[in-house]
Write a protein that holds these residues in place. Structure first.
Motif, PDB file in Angstrom:
ATOM      1  N   ALA A 102       0.852  -1.188   0.000  1.00 16.13           N
ATOM      2  CA  ALA A 102       0.000   0.000   0.000  1.00 16.13           C
ATOM      3  C   ALA A 102       0.886   1.234   0.000  1.00 16.13           C
ATOM      4  CB  ALA A 102      -0.916  -0.003   1.217  1.00 16.13           C
ATOM      5  N   VAL A 103       0.631   2.153  -0.938  1.00 16.52           N
ATOM      6  CA  VAL A 103       1.457   3.339  -1.119  1.00 16.52           C
ATOM      7  C   VAL A 103       0.558   4.575  -1.047  1.00 16.52           C
ATOM      8  CG1 VAL A 103       3.013   4.523  -2.709  1.00 16.52           C
ATOM      9  CG2 VAL A 103       3.018   2.044  -2.609  1.00 16.52           C
ATOM     10  N   GLU A 104       0.976   5.584  -0.290  1.00 16.21           N
ATOM     11  CA  GLU A 104       0.223   6.835  -0.205  1.00 16.21           C
ATOM     12  C   GLU A 104       0.369   7.596  -1.521  1.00 16.21           C
ATOM     13  OE1 GLU A 104       2.137   8.453   3.273  1.00 16.21           O
ATOM     14  OE2 GLU A 104       0.434   7.863   4.508  1.00 16.21           O
ATOM     15  N   GLY A 105      -0.760   7.842  -2.180  1.00 17.40           N
ATOM     16  CA  GLY A 105      -0.749   8.487  -3.483  1.00 17.40           C
ATOM     17  C   GLY A 105      -1.045   9.978  -3.425  1.00 17.40           C
ATOM     18  N   LYS A 106      -0.751  10.666  -4.524  1.00 17.58           N
ATOM     19  CA  LYS A 106      -0.976  12.113  -4.604  1.00 17.58           C
ATOM     20  C   LYS A 106      -2.445  12.484  -4.448  1.00 17.58           C
ATOM     21  CE  LYS A 106       3.018  13.873  -6.881  1.00 17.58           C
ATOM     22  NZ  LYS A 106       3.517  14.885  -7.776  1.00 17.58           N
ATOM     23  N   GLY A 107      -3.358  11.540  -4.666  1.00 14.55           N
ATOM     24  CA  GLY A 107      -4.782  11.801  -4.514  1.00 14.55           C
ATOM     25  C   GLY A 107      -5.271  11.664  -3.086  1.00 14.55           C
ATOM     26  N   CYS A 108      -4.359  11.537  -2.143  1.00 17.40           N
ATOM     27  CA  CYS A 108      -4.717  11.359  -0.732  1.00 17.40           C
ATOM     28  C   CYS A 108      -4.454  12.656   0.029  1.00 17.40           C
ATOM     29  CB  CYS A 108      -3.907  10.214  -0.131  1.00 17.40           C
ATOM     30  SG  CYS A 108      -4.307   9.883   1.589  1.00 17.40           S
ATOM     31  N   SER A 109      -5.523  13.398   0.309  1.00 18.22           N
ATOM     32  CA  SER A 109      -5.354  14.675   1.008  1.00 18.22           C
ATOM     33  C   SER A 109      -5.096  14.504   2.502  1.00 18.22           C
ATOM     34  CB  SER A 109      -6.580  15.563   0.785  1.00 18.22           C
ATOM     35  OG  SER A 109      -7.737  14.947   1.322  1.00 18.22           O
ATOM     36  N   LEU A 113       0.217  12.017   4.997  1.00 17.06           N
ATOM     37  CA  LEU A 113       1.308  12.910   5.386  1.00 17.06           C
ATOM     38  C   LEU A 113       2.603  12.510   4.698  1.00 17.06           C
ATOM     39  CD1 LEU A 113       0.563  12.971   9.213  1.00 17.06           C
ATOM     40  CD2 LEU A 113      -0.146  14.641   7.506  1.00 17.06           C
ATOM     41  N   GLY A 114       3.496  13.452   4.542  1.00 11.00           N
ATOM     42  CA  GLY A 114       4.826  13.155   4.001  1.00 11.00           C
ATOM     43  C   GLY A 114       4.830  13.114   2.487  1.00 11.00           C
ATOM     44  N   ASN A 115       5.805  12.384   1.930  1.00 12.06           N
ATOM     45  CA  ASN A 115       5.950  12.258   0.484  1.00 12.06           C
ATOM     46  C   ASN A 115       4.828  11.394  -0.070  1.00 12.06           C
ATOM     47  OD1 ASN A 115       8.366  13.713   0.479  1.00 12.06           O
ATOM     48  ND2 ASN A 115       9.524  11.877   0.973  1.00 12.06           N
ATOM     49  N   LEU A 116       4.235  11.833  -1.177  1.00 11.74           N
ATOM     50  CA  LEU A 116       3.153  11.093  -1.816  1.00 11.74           C
ATOM     51  C   LEU A 116       3.598  10.640  -3.195  1.00 11.74           C
ATOM     52  CD1 LEU A 116       0.192  13.435  -0.830  1.00 11.74           C
ATOM     53  CD2 LEU A 116       1.051  11.426   0.379  1.00 11.74           C
ATOM     54  N   PHE A 117       3.210   9.434  -3.570  1.00 13.26           N
ATOM     55  CA  PHE A 117       3.658   8.816  -4.809  1.00 13.26           C
ATOM     56  C   PHE A 117       2.728   9.181  -5.964  1.00 13.26           C
ATOM     57  CE2 PHE A 117       3.818   5.107  -7.716  1.00 13.26           C
ATOM     58  CZ  PHE A 117       5.143   5.206  -8.084  1.00 13.26           C
ATOM     59  N   ASP A 118       3.316   9.536  -7.108  1.00 13.80           N
ATOM     60  CA  ASP A 118       2.554   9.799  -8.329  1.00 13.80           C
ATOM     61  C   ASP A 118       2.579   8.524  -9.168  1.00 13.80           C
ATOM     62  OD1 ASP A 118       1.406  10.678 -10.671  1.00 13.80           O
ATOM     63  OD2 ASP A 118       2.952  12.168 -11.112  1.00 13.80           O
ATOM     64  N   GLY A 119       1.485   7.810  -9.186  1.00 14.32           N
ATOM     65  CA  GLY A 119       1.421   6.541  -9.910  1.00 14.32           C
ATOM     66  C   GLY A 119       1.120   6.682 -11.381  1.00 14.32           C
ATOM     67  N   SER A 120       1.064   7.899 -11.911  1.00 17.92           N
ATOM     68  CA  SER A 120       0.620   8.123 -13.284  1.00 17.92           C
ATOM     69  C   SER A 120       1.516   7.477 -14.345  1.00 17.92           C
ATOM     70  CB  SER A 120       0.492   9.618 -13.570  1.00 17.92           C
ATOM     71  OG  SER A 120       1.742  10.260 -13.498  1.00 17.92           O
ATOM     72  N   LYS A 121       2.737   7.108 -14.001  1.00 17.25           N
ATOM     73  CA  LYS A 121       3.604   6.445 -14.979  1.00 17.25           C
ATOM     74  C   LYS A 121       3.392   4.933 -14.989  1.00 17.25           C
ATOM     75  CE  LYS A 121       7.044  10.003 -15.138  1.00 17.25           C
ATOM     76  NZ  LYS A 121       8.408  10.428 -14.993  1.00 17.25           N
ATOM     77  N   GLY A 122       2.622   4.451 -14.022  1.00 12.90           N
ATOM     78  CA  GLY A 122       2.273   3.033 -13.978  1.00 12.90           C
ATOM     79  C   GLY A 122       1.005   2.775 -14.778  1.00 12.90           C
ATOM     80  N   LYS A 123       0.415   1.609 -14.569  1.00 11.75           N
ATOM     81  CA  LYS A 123      -0.789   1.220 -15.292  1.00 11.75           C
ATOM     82  C   LYS A 123      -1.878   0.909 -14.287  1.00 11.75           C
ATOM     83  CE  LYS A 123      -2.211  -2.741 -17.866  1.00 11.75           C
ATOM     84  NZ  LYS A 123      -1.746  -3.950 -18.517  1.00 11.75           N
ATOM     85  N   GLN A 124      -2.998   1.637 -14.356  1.00 12.84           N
ATOM     86  CA  GLN A 124      -4.091   1.427 -13.415  1.00 12.84           C
ATOM     87  C   GLN A 124      -4.838   0.154 -13.799  1.00 12.84           C
ATOM     88  OE1 GLN A 124      -6.573   4.864 -12.912  1.00 12.84           O
ATOM     89  NE2 GLN A 124      -7.543   4.047 -11.106  1.00 12.84           N
ATOM     90  N   VAL A 125      -5.091  -0.713 -12.805  1.00 12.80           N
ATOM     91  CA  VAL A 125      -5.780  -1.987 -13.049  1.00 12.80           C
ATOM     92  C   VAL A 125      -7.240  -1.732 -13.361  1.00 12.80           C
ATOM     93  CG1 VAL A 125      -6.423  -4.197 -12.042  1.00 12.80           C
ATOM     94  CG2 VAL A 125      -4.162  -3.247 -11.590  1.00 12.80           C
ATOM     95  N   ASP A 126      -7.921  -0.979 -12.511  1.00 12.22           N
ATOM     96  CA  ASP A 126      -9.300  -0.578 -12.793  1.00 12.22           C
ATOM     97  C   ASP A 126      -9.568   0.770 -12.146  1.00 12.22           C
ATOM     98  OD1 ASP A 126     -10.429  -0.848 -10.094  1.00 12.22           O
ATOM     99  OD2 ASP A 126     -10.370  -2.996 -10.397  1.00 12.22           O
ATOM    100  N   LYS A 127     -10.634   1.408 -12.559  1.00  7.80           N
ATOM    101  CA  LYS A 127     -10.924   2.762 -12.084  1.00  7.80           C
ATOM    102  C   LYS A 127     -11.949   2.773 -10.958  1.00  7.80           C
ATOM    103  CE  LYS A 127      -9.610   4.829 -16.423  1.00  7.80           C
ATOM    104  NZ  LYS A 127      -8.328   5.339 -16.155  1.00  7.80           N
TER     105      LYS A 127
END
Length: 77
Positions: A13-20, A23-37
């Protein structure tokens, strides 16, 4: 990024940029591939995480990587 190894779970589980609320550094997963929306939940004890399943290359060390690894990107959207 802080990492907690939960040996009783099979999810990364990784804290993403869409998590308001994260806290701390947030991961931008946009270079990966989303499994489902569809947002889903993962329960860890009394904590419920909401987010999405993604695929990306995940490395534990510079020489130990897994391509197309499925992980959970935490988001509150």
């Amino acid at each position: 990024m802080n990492v907690i190894f939960d040996t009783g779970s099979d999810w990364l589980a990784v804290e993403g940029k869409g998590c308001s609320s994260c806290l701390g550094n947030l991961f931008d997963g946009s270079k990966g591939k989303q499994v489902d929306k569809t947002i889903s939940e993962r329960k860890y004890g009394s904590v419920i995480l909401k987010g999405y399943k993604w695929f990306d290359t995940v490395c534990v060390t510079f020489n130990t990587c897994v391509k197309e690894f499925e992980y959970f990107l935490i988001s509150d959207q």
